[in-house]
Design a protein around this motif. Structure first.
Motif, PDB file in Angstrom:
ATOM      1  N   MET A   1      31.209  43.166  38.874  1.00  0.00           N
ATOM      2  CA  MET A   1      32.146  43.427  37.793  1.00  0.00           C
ATOM      3  C   MET A   1      32.573  42.085  37.193  1.00  0.00           C
ATOM      4  O   MET A   1      32.928  41.170  37.923  1.00  0.00           O
ATOM      5  CB  MET A   1      33.362  44.179  38.358  1.00  0.00           C
ATOM      6  CG  MET A   1      34.355  44.623  37.320  1.00  0.00           C
ATOM      7  SD  MET A   1      35.775  45.564  37.982  1.00  0.00           S
ATOM      8  CE  MET A   1      34.989  46.961  38.744  1.00  0.00           C
ATOM      9  N   GLN A   2      32.492  42.006  35.890  1.00  0.00           N
ATOM     10  CA  GLN A   2      32.861  40.771  35.200  1.00  0.00           C
ATOM     11  C   GLN A   2      34.379  40.567  35.208  1.00  0.00           C
ATOM     12  O   GLN A   2      35.153  41.522  35.344  1.00  0.00           O
ATOM     13  CB  GLN A   2      32.354  40.822  33.749  1.00  0.00           C
ATOM     14  CG  GLN A   2      30.851  40.864  33.634  1.00  0.00           C
ATOM     15  CD  GLN A   2      30.186  39.603  34.164  1.00  0.00           C
ATOM     16  OE1 GLN A   2      30.711  38.503  34.016  1.00  0.00           O
ATOM     17  NE2 GLN A   2      29.036  39.759  34.785  1.00  0.00           N
ATOM     18  N   HIS A   3      34.776  39.321  35.027  1.00  0.00           N
ATOM     19  CA  HIS A   3      36.185  38.926  35.053  1.00  0.00           C
ATOM     20  C   HIS A   3      37.043  39.774  34.102  1.00  0.00           C
ATOM     21  O   HIS A   3      38.046  40.354  34.516  1.00  0.00           O
ATOM     22  CB  HIS A   3      36.287  37.438  34.696  1.00  0.00           C
ATOM     23  CG  HIS A   3      37.667  36.894  34.709  1.00  0.00           C
ATOM     24  ND1 HIS A   3      38.170  36.184  35.766  1.00  0.00           N
ATOM     25  CD2 HIS A   3      38.659  36.961  33.808  1.00  0.00           C
ATOM     26  CE1 HIS A   3      39.418  35.840  35.502  1.00  0.00           C
ATOM     27  NE2 HIS A   3      39.736  36.297  34.316  1.00  0.00           N
ATOM     28  N   ASP A   4      36.653  39.836  32.842  1.00  0.00           N
ATOM     29  CA  ASP A   4      37.463  40.556  31.852  1.00  0.00           C
ATOM     30  C   ASP A   4      37.569  42.043  32.170  1.00  0.00           C
ATOM     31  O   ASP A   4      38.628  42.651  31.984  1.00  0.00           O
ATOM     32  CB  ASP A   4      36.893  40.372  30.438  1.00  0.00           C
ATOM     33  CG  ASP A   4      37.128  38.963  29.906  1.00  0.00           C
ATOM     34  OD1 ASP A   4      38.003  38.253  30.449  1.00  0.00           O
ATOM     35  OD2 ASP A   4      36.437  38.571  28.957  1.00  0.00           O
ATOM     36  N   GLU A   5      36.477  42.617  32.661  1.00  0.00           N
ATOM     37  CA  GLU A   5      36.493  44.032  33.024  1.00  0.00           C
ATOM     38  C   GLU A   5      37.453  44.277  34.195  1.00  0.00           C
ATOM     39  O   GLU A   5      38.243  45.223  34.178  1.00  0.00           O
ATOM     40  CB  GLU A   5      35.088  44.496  33.393  1.00  0.00           C
ATOM     41  CG  GLU A   5      35.007  45.966  33.771  1.00  0.00           C
ATOM     42  CD  GLU A   5      33.619  46.385  34.233  1.00  0.00           C
ATOM     43  OE1 GLU A   5      33.455  47.590  34.488  1.00  0.00           O
ATOM     44  OE2 GLU A   5      32.714  45.534  34.344  1.00  0.00           O
ATOM     45  N   LEU A   6      37.382  43.413  35.213  1.00  0.00           N
ATOM     46  CA  LEU A   6      38.252  43.562  36.379  1.00  0.00           C
ATOM     47  C   LEU A   6      39.728  43.453  35.972  1.00  0.00           C
ATOM     48  O   LEU A   6      40.551  44.288  36.351  1.00  0.00           O
ATOM     49  CB  LEU A   6      37.900  42.508  37.430  1.00  0.00           C
ATOM     50  CG  LEU A   6      38.533  42.699  38.795  1.00  0.00           C
ATOM     51  CD1 LEU A   6      37.572  42.260  39.894  1.00  0.00           C
ATOM     52  CD2 LEU A   6      39.820  41.913  38.928  1.00  0.00           C
ATOM     53  N   ILE A   7      40.049  42.449  35.177  1.00  0.00           N
ATOM     54  CA  ILE A   7      41.442  42.251  34.741  1.00  0.00           C
ATOM     55  C   ILE A   7      41.901  43.434  33.889  1.00  0.00           C
ATOM     56  O   ILE A   7      43.035  43.920  34.025  1.00  0.00           O
ATOM     57  CB  ILE A   7      41.596  40.920  33.977  1.00  0.00           C
ATOM     58  CG1 ILE A   7      41.315  39.728  34.914  1.00  0.00           C
ATOM     59  CG2 ILE A   7      42.990  40.794  33.352  1.00  0.00           C
ATOM     60  CD1 ILE A   7      42.186  39.655  36.146  1.00  0.00           C
ATOM     61  N   LYS A   9      40.870  46.512  34.097  1.00  0.00           N
ATOM     62  CA  LYS A   9      41.096  47.660  34.975  1.00  0.00           C
ATOM     63  C   LYS A   9      42.396  47.513  35.752  1.00  0.00           C
ATOM     64  O   LYS A   9      43.130  48.487  35.935  1.00  0.00           O
ATOM     65  CB  LYS A   9      39.914  47.847  35.919  1.00  0.00           C
ATOM     66  CG  LYS A   9      38.695  48.377  35.213  1.00  0.00           C
ATOM     67  CD  LYS A   9      37.542  48.628  36.153  1.00  0.00           C
ATOM     68  CE  LYS A   9      36.369  49.171  35.357  1.00  0.00           C
ATOM     69  NZ  LYS A   9      35.515  50.041  36.097  1.00  0.00           N
ATOM     70  N   VAL A  10      42.696  46.301  36.212  1.00  0.00           N
ATOM     71  CA  VAL A  10      43.968  46.069  36.904  1.00  0.00           C
ATOM     72  C   VAL A  10      45.134  46.339  35.949  1.00  0.00           C
ATOM     73  O   VAL A  10      46.099  47.008  36.314  1.00  0.00           O
ATOM     74  CB  VAL A  10      44.045  44.643  37.486  1.00  0.00           C
ATOM     75  CG1 VAL A  10      45.467  44.305  37.936  1.00  0.00           C
ATOM     76  CG2 VAL A  10      43.067  44.476  38.650  1.00  0.00           C
ATOM     77  N   GLN A  11      45.022  45.831  34.727  1.00  0.00           N
ATOM     78  CA  GLN A  11      46.100  46.038  33.753  1.00  0.00           C
ATOM     79  C   GLN A  11      46.347  47.527  33.533  1.00  0.00           C
ATOM     80  O   GLN A  11      47.497  47.981  33.545  1.00  0.00           O
ATOM     81  CB  GLN A  11      45.762  45.368  32.427  1.00  0.00           C
ATOM     82  CG  GLN A  11      46.862  45.549  31.385  1.00  0.00           C
ATOM     83  CD  GLN A  11      46.499  44.974  30.028  1.00  0.00           C
ATOM     84  OE1 GLN A  11      45.434  44.370  29.838  1.00  0.00           O
ATOM     85  NE2 GLN A  11      47.390  45.166  29.059  1.00  0.00           N
ATOM     86  N   GLY A  20      47.701  38.830  30.557  1.00  0.00           N
ATOM     87  CA  GLY A  20      48.258  37.692  31.301  1.00  0.00           C
ATOM     88  C   GLY A  20      48.961  38.152  32.566  1.00  0.00           C
ATOM     89  O   GLY A  20      48.807  37.544  33.632  1.00  0.00           O
ATOM     90  N   SER A  21      49.708  39.235  32.475  1.00  0.00           N
ATOM     91  CA  SER A  21      50.378  39.797  33.656  1.00  0.00           C
ATOM     92  C   SER A  21      49.359  40.293  34.668  1.00  0.00           C
ATOM     93  O   SER A  21      49.520  40.101  35.882  1.00  0.00           O
ATOM     94  CB  SER A  21      51.285  40.961  33.259  1.00  0.00           C
ATOM     95  OG  SER A  21      52.295  40.533  32.400  1.00  0.00           O
ATOM     96  N   ALA A  22      48.306  40.929  34.194  1.00  0.00           N
ATOM     97  CA  ALA A  22      47.260  41.429  35.084  1.00  0.00           C
ATOM     98  C   ALA A  22      46.542  40.274  35.774  1.00  0.00           C
ATOM     99  O   ALA A  22      46.219  40.349  36.962  1.00  0.00           O
ATOM    100  CB  ALA A  22      46.273  42.291  34.303  1.00  0.00           C
ATOM    101  N   THR A 102      48.407  47.433  45.347  1.00  0.00           N
ATOM    102  CA  THR A 102      47.582  48.624  45.544  1.00  0.00           C
ATOM    103  C   THR A 102      46.570  48.764  44.407  1.00  0.00           C
ATOM    104  O   THR A 102      45.387  49.049  44.638  1.00  0.00           O
ATOM    105  CB  THR A 102      48.468  49.883  45.645  1.00  0.00           C
ATOM    106  OG1 THR A 102      49.347  49.713  46.756  1.00  0.00           O
ATOM    107  CG2 THR A 102      47.648  51.137  45.841  1.00  0.00           C
ATOM    108  N   SER A 103      47.002  48.534  43.190  1.00  0.00           N
ATOM    109  CA  SER A 103      46.100  48.618  42.030  1.00  0.00           C
ATOM    110  C   SER A 103      45.024  47.542  42.088  1.00  0.00           C
ATOM    111  O   SER A 103      43.847  47.821  41.877  1.00  0.00           O
ATOM    112  CB  SER A 103      46.898  48.485  40.732  1.00  0.00           C
ATOM    113  OG  SER A 103      47.804  49.559  40.600  1.00  0.00           O
ATOM    114  N   VAL A 104      45.428  46.317  42.392  1.00  0.00           N
ATOM    115  CA  VAL A 104      44.453  45.222  42.467  1.00  0.00           C
ATOM    116  C   VAL A 104      43.420  45.515  43.548  1.00  0.00           C
ATOM    117  O   VAL A 104      42.213  45.357  43.341  1.00  0.00           O
ATOM    118  CB  VAL A 104      45.155  43.874  42.734  1.00  0.00           C
ATOM    119  CG1 VAL A 104      44.129  42.781  43.060  1.00  0.00           C
ATOM    120  CG2 VAL A 104      46.014  43.467  41.553  1.00  0.00           C
TER     121      VAL A 104
END
Length: 142
Positions: A1-7, A9-11, A20-22, A102-104
């Motif tokens: 999973m690429q960086h932007d996709e992971l962030i 999904k966390v957001q 930025g928060s994610a 938990t989300s991360v």
């Protein structure tokens, strides 16, 4: 999973207001997780992440060979300390830190190999393991 996709999904999963928060939350959880699992495992986890996220782990836990540290030794702490460290790094409450962690960890579980996440689950105490997706938390058996 690429960086932007992971962030992203966390957001979405953590319902954070912006990327930025994610990013801050994800890096805080990774750094705290790296403190709690054996350094060798932390580096295996980092190897499966984008460089921008891997450095949250590698900046926290240096390569065992470079420090002479035991590659199997991890700092021991419980969920209260885990949540406190994430909260301090993000600048939020411990309750919010638990929810965001938990989300991360759910997104992380989908982003890396099942074998690495199984080792992570096994390395964690039961109370922190509860932050993992339920199938992973239930399967570790420790």
């Amino acid at each position: 999973m690429q960086h932007d996709e992971l962030i992203g999904k966390v957001q979405a999963l953590a319902q954070l207001p912006d990327r930025g928060s994610a990013e801050r939350t994800t890096r805080a959880v990774l750094a705290t997780l790296a403190e709690r699992i054996p350094p060798g495992l932390a580096h295996h986890l980092a190897a499966q992440l984008s460089p921008g996220l891997a450095d949250a782990i590698t900046a926290t836990v240096p390569e065992p060979e470079s420090t002479g540290a035991d590659p199997g030794h991890a700092e021991r702490f419980d969920l209260t300390v885990f949540a406190g460290r994430v909260a301090a790094r993000v600048g939020t409450t411990e309750e919010a830190a638990v929810q965001q962690s938990t989300s991360v960890l759910e997104v992380l579980d989908a982003a890396v190999t099942p074998e690495v996440m199984e080792k992570v689950a096994t390395a964690l105490p039961a109370d922190i393991r509860e932050l993992l997706p339920s199938s992973r938390a239930d399967d570790s058996g420790t």
